[in-house]
Design an enzyme around this catalytic site. Structure first.
Site, short mmCIF file in Angstrom:
data_model
loop_
_atom_site.label_atom_id
_atom_site.label_comp_id
_atom_site.label_asym_id
_atom_site.label_seq_id
_atom_site.Cartn_x
_atom_site.Cartn_y
_atom_site.Cartn_z
N ASN A 1 1.75 -24.23 3.30
CA ASN A 1 3.53 -24.86 4.39
C ASN A 1 2.55 -25.07 5.14
OD1 ASN A 1 2.69 -22.38 5.27
ND2 ASN A 1 4.38 -21.78 5.48
N ASP B 1 -4.62 -3.99 -0.91
CA ASP B 1 -4.83 -3.10 -0.31
C ASP B 1 -3.62 -2.54 0.48
OD1 ASP B 1 -6.94 -2.49 2.32
OD2 ASP B 1 -7.18 -4.34 2.64
N ASP C 1 -8.00 1.98 2.44
CA ASP C 1 -8.61 1.13 3.40
C ASP C 1 -8.53 3.42 4.11
OD1 ASP C 1 -8.51 -0.72 5.90
OD2 ASP C 1 -7.36 0.68 6.89
N GLU D 1 -12.76 2.00 0.61
CA GLU D 1 -13.35 1.68 1.48
C GLU D 1 -13.88 3.33 2.35
OE1 GLU D 1 -13.80 -0.24 6.06
OE2 GLU D 1 -11.49 0.40 5.57
N HIS E 1 -14.35 -8.73 5.72
CA HIS E 1 -13.27 -9.05 6.73
C HIS E 1 -14.22 -8.21 8.14
CE1 HIS E 1 -11.46 -5.77 5.02
NE2 HIS E 1 -11.45 -6.00 6.59
N ASP E 2 -14.59 -7.14 7.53
CA ASP E 2 -15.67 -6.42 8.92
C ASP E 2 -16.62 -6.70 9.19
OD1 ASP E 2 -12.42 -5.23 9.12
OD2 ASP E 2 -13.54 -3.67 7.48
C1 GLC Z 1 -10.50 -0.90 7.86
C2 GLC Z 1 -9.78 -2.70 7.66
C3 GLC Z 1 -10.32 -3.03 8.90
C4 GLC Z 1 -9.58 -2.21 9.75
C5 GLC Z 1 -9.54 -0.78 10.26
C6 GLC Z 1 -8.25 0.03 10.97
O1 GLC Z 1 -11.80 -0.58 8.46
O2 GLC Z 1 -11.11 -2.72 6.88
O3 GLC Z 1 -10.34 -4.53 8.85
O4 GLC Z 1 -9.67 -3.17 11.05
O5 GLC Z 1 -9.77 -0.12 8.99
O6 GLC Z 1 -7.00 -0.22 9.78
#
Ligand code: GLC
Length: 530
Positions: A26, A101, A203, A267, A328-329
């Site tokens: 969008n 997530d 997470d 994670e 993404h980290d």
């Molecule tokens: C996990 C996520 C990260 C986030 C952290 C705190 O490590 O992957 O992006 O900053 O948790 O929620």
């Protein structure tokens, strides 16, 4: 008796979508759910079996979605619950499952639970978070530090108590000793799983339970890992508590209640000996746990092989590894592992897709997207904003997906400024690579198709083979041998007869091997033995 069929995710390939940066439908500069739905054909064409979406739930975005203020509603910039339903349905038509997530460790400080908790020591949500009195001298209740830097405690004006936050102070930690918190998360789990979500990436799964007595962490010593030494303490009491396994067993029971059991991927940034504990007995906790030891290892034969074999040896029977190079980290593997050398990036891709376990690609891996260096004023990650220039944060791995060359990169309207700048769209983009038989994208697609054609290759065991230094080779299933030359000089393996199935140097696909296999520098080969 024939064994039960392997679950879908064992032979499958997963793909992480960072929704903010995937596709903007969008023209507001931010990716969204309809954008993902519009690009499902790309994922189906590539051969992806499941997508994991980084959070799309409501968030003030102090930590870009990982500070949730409503676990059961979609952030308006991403769309609506109807958009989630449409995505699940349209992905399903293409044989693609959708995973969400879930962020159980903490909420946003704007979450109504925390606002209530903070409003009074007598509030009904007070004990949903971790509050503690100061020490007699007024200092924080213990020595814990936040993994984002600074103390893990912030004092509240109301009565001087501190609340715990293992990340930003805008991300107060929930109190998982409280049964109401556990029950509420059961409901959140069911809310999404009942809509057809195929599973969850959990997470910071390893830290949700803290020591009930809030004991001080012991000081780090010179024998501790890098992180412990940087933080000056070992995370003994604010993370990795044994009681976390009770919570995971509870979630696994919830997951197994569905006709198609829901998938739990944790994670789990812990050493291998602890990582394997998150699989429980192999059947009663996580089905998959991210291996950060592997992600953080250099792309070198001895180091990578050691971690893979340590993991293989330590996993309980029936457990299944997960292999990933980017997220993404942790930045993008074509830069982190391969130093932006396309040949080494191709080799890493072949490795990820050939080990025993579930490969989890991150959006852009399939086109070899590397990190993008950003100017200070473009940084959006709170860590980069806070620590620049000592640490630039995680934005370099979060720039928008590069669908085609030119302004907007196919991610957003050319006239729109995306939330993070685009990387080098000329060097890597889907459109240019799609019909190029030598591209990274074609290699990714062909490797995934090869896996599909050879279920034994996907589900067979990993058996390491003796090879010269700098080379790493393993057998999969009955007939396949994977050879990676992680060195800059050519290597030769003797006594092999068969046919090259896929080589990172595509000119060698289908080459007959009559006794010795030559492997070029930084080349990888899947050989079918005859
Ligand atoms: C996990 C996520 C990260 C986030 C952290 C705190 O490590 O992957 O992006 O900053 O948790 O929620």
């Amino acid at each position: 008796m024939t064994p039960p069929p392997a679950p879908w995710w064992q032979a499958g390939v997963l793909y992480q979508i960072y929704p903010r940066s995937f596709a903007d439908s969008n023209a507001d500069g931010v990716g969204d759910l309809p954008g993902i739905t519009e690009h499902l054909d790309h994922l189906a064409w590539l051969g992806i079996d499941g997508i994991w979406l980084s959070p799309v739930t409501v968030s003030p975005n102090a930590d870009w979605g990982y500070d949730v203020s409503d676990f059961c509603a979609v952030a308006p910039e991403f769309g609506s619950l109807d958009d989630v339903d449409r995505l699940i349905a349209q992905a399903g038509e293409r044989g693609i499952r959708v995973l969400m997530d879930i962020v159980p460790n903490h909420t946003s400080d704007q979450h109504p639970w925390f606002l209530d908790s903070r409003s009074s020591p007598a509030s009904s949500h007070r004990d949903w978070y971790v509050w503690a009195d100061p020490k007699p001298d007024g200092s924080p209740p213990n020595n814990w530090v936040s993994s984002f830097g600074g103390p893990a405690w912030t004092q509240d004006g109301l009565n001087g108590q501190y609340f715990l936050h293992n990340h930003l102070s805008e991300q107060p930690d929930l109190n998982w000793w409280n049964d109401a918190v556990r029950d509420t998360f059961d409901g959140i789990f069911a809310f999404w799983a009942d809509r057809g979500v195929a599973g969850f990436r959990i997470d910071v799964c390893n830290i949700i339970i803290k020591d009930a007595e809030l004991r001080d962490n012991p000081p780090a010593t010179e024998d501790d890992d890098f992180e412990a030494q940087m933080f000056g303490q070992r995370s003994v009491y604010n993370a990795n508590r044994p009681e976390v396994h009770e919570v995971l067993r509870r979630w696994r029971r919830l997951a197994d209640r569905y006709d198609e059991p829901r998938l739990l991927i944790g994670e789990t940034p812990v050493p291998v000996d602890q990582l394997v504990e998150y699989y429980g007995d192999g059947h009663d906790e996580l089905q998959l746990a991210f291996n950060f030891n592997f992600i953080s290892a250099p792309l070198a034969a001895a180091e990578m092989r050691a971690i893979v074999e340590e993991t293989e040896a330590a996993l309980p029977s029936g457990a299944w590894p997960a292999w990933t190079g980017s997220n993404h980290d942790m930045f993008r593997f074509p830069t982190r592992w391969a130093g932006d050398d396309p040949q080494r990036a191709r080799l890493a891709l072949l490795m990820l897709l050939s080990l025993r376990g579930t490969p989890v690609l991150y959006q852009g891996d399939e086109i070899g997207m590397g990190n993008t260096t950003l100017a200070r004023e473009d940084l959006r990650d709170p860590l980069g904003v806070r620590f620049y220039p000592y640490y630039e944060g995680r934005d370099a791995g979060r720039t928008p997906m590069q669908w085609r060359d030119g302004p907007g990169g196919g991610f957003t309207d050319p006239a729109v400024r995306p939330w993070l700048p685009l990387g080098d769209t000329a060097t890597a983009n889907v459109e240019a690579q799609r019909d190029d038989p030598t591209s990274m994208l074609t290699l990714a697609r062909d490797l995934i198709a090869f896996r599909r054609r050879h279920p034994g290759f996907c589900t067979g065991s990993y058996r390491s083979v003796p090879v010269p230094d700098g080379v790493w080779a393993w057998e999969r299933g009955e007939r396949h041998l994977v050879v990676l030359n992680l060195s800059g000089s050519e290597a030769t393996l003797e006594g092999l007869v068969g046919t090259v199935q896929v080589c990172t140097d595509r000119r060698r696909d289908l080459e007959a091997v009559e006794s010795s296999l030559r492997v070029g520098p930084y080349d990888g080969i899947i050989l079918e033995r005859s």
